[in-house]
Scaffold this active site. Structure first.
Site, PDB file in Angstrom:
ATOM      1  N   TYR A  15       0.862  -1.178   0.000  1.00 34.36           N
ATOM      2  CA  TYR A  15       0.000   0.000   0.000  1.00 34.36           C
ATOM      3  C   TYR A  15       0.901   1.232   0.000  1.00 34.36           C
ATOM      4  CZ  TYR A  15      -3.239   3.523   1.741  1.00 34.36           C
ATOM      5  OH  TYR A  15      -3.988   4.657   1.901  1.00 34.36           O
ATOM      6  N   HIS A  16       0.613   2.173  -0.871  1.00 34.59           N
ATOM      7  CA  HIS A  16       1.442   3.369  -1.015  1.00 34.59           C
ATOM      8  C   HIS A  16       0.914   4.489  -0.127  1.00 34.59           C
ATOM      9  CE1 HIS A  16       3.893   6.477  -2.686  1.00 34.59           C
ATOM     10  NE2 HIS A  16       4.285   5.748  -3.722  1.00 34.59           N
ATOM     11  N   GLY A  17       1.536   4.674   1.028  1.00 34.94           N
ATOM     12  CA  GLY A  17       1.173   5.786   1.897  1.00 34.94           C
ATOM     13  C   GLY A  17       1.598   7.104   1.262  1.00 34.94           C
ATOM     14  N   SER A  82       3.571  -1.188  -5.928  1.00 36.27           N
ATOM     15  CA  SER A  82       2.408  -0.614  -5.258  1.00 36.27           C
ATOM     16  C   SER A  82       1.402  -0.287  -6.353  1.00 36.27           C
ATOM     17  CB  SER A  82       2.788   0.654  -4.498  1.00 36.27           C
ATOM     18  OG  SER A  82       1.628   1.229  -3.955  1.00 36.27           O
TER      19      SER A  82
END
Length: 144
Positions: A15-17, A82
């Site tokens: 997951y790309h924060g 991602s």
């Protein structure tokens, strides 16, 4: 970490924060604990940012295409993708909705390379960095 093989390929999906600092630490931990590097697919635009080439080399970043991803995995390397990318980093919120659209190419990469997919998620990565938005009041107004 326990799912990362000591040797051989695997596809890590994360997951790309807003700022994927969790992934940076993850890469360091893989190197320290397992002596391995992990390549990562980065958006095309980061390769155009002046002065970013050294950082991209350090992070073993590539911009694809799918065939290159399969080649890297078939060579025995770890690869991280991602699927939400920058869109997810900018548009998602604290509910952690995936913003993948129709991005399913990572699954085809894993199928073509015949490698396992290892999902990665860091709890609270969205809360680690906040960005302010929605208002221009009080900042740099003509009366300042």
């Amino acid at each position: 970490m326990e799912k990362i093989p000591e040797e051989g390929p695997a596809l890590i999906i994360f997951y790309h924060g807003a700022i994927p600092i969790d992934f940076y630490y993850f890469m360091a931990k893989i190197f320290i604990q397992k002596g391995r590097t992990c390549r990562v697919v980065a958006d095309h635009f980061v390769f155009k940012i002046p002065g970013f080439s050294l950082l991209l080399d350090v992070f073993c970043a590539i911009h694809g295409p799918r065939e290159k991803c399969v080649e890297i995995l078939q060579s025995g390397h770890l690869l991280a993708i991602s699927p939400g990318g920058v869109r997810e980093a900018l548009m998602s919120d604290e509910t952690y909705n995936l913003v993948w659209g129709n991005r399913k190419g990572f699954a085809q990469v894993a199928i073509d390379a015949k490698v396992p997919i290892i999902p990665m998620f860091t709890q609270n990565i969205r809360e680690g960095f906040r960005s302010l938005g929605g208002t221009n009041e009080g900042c740099c107004s003509s009366s300042d």
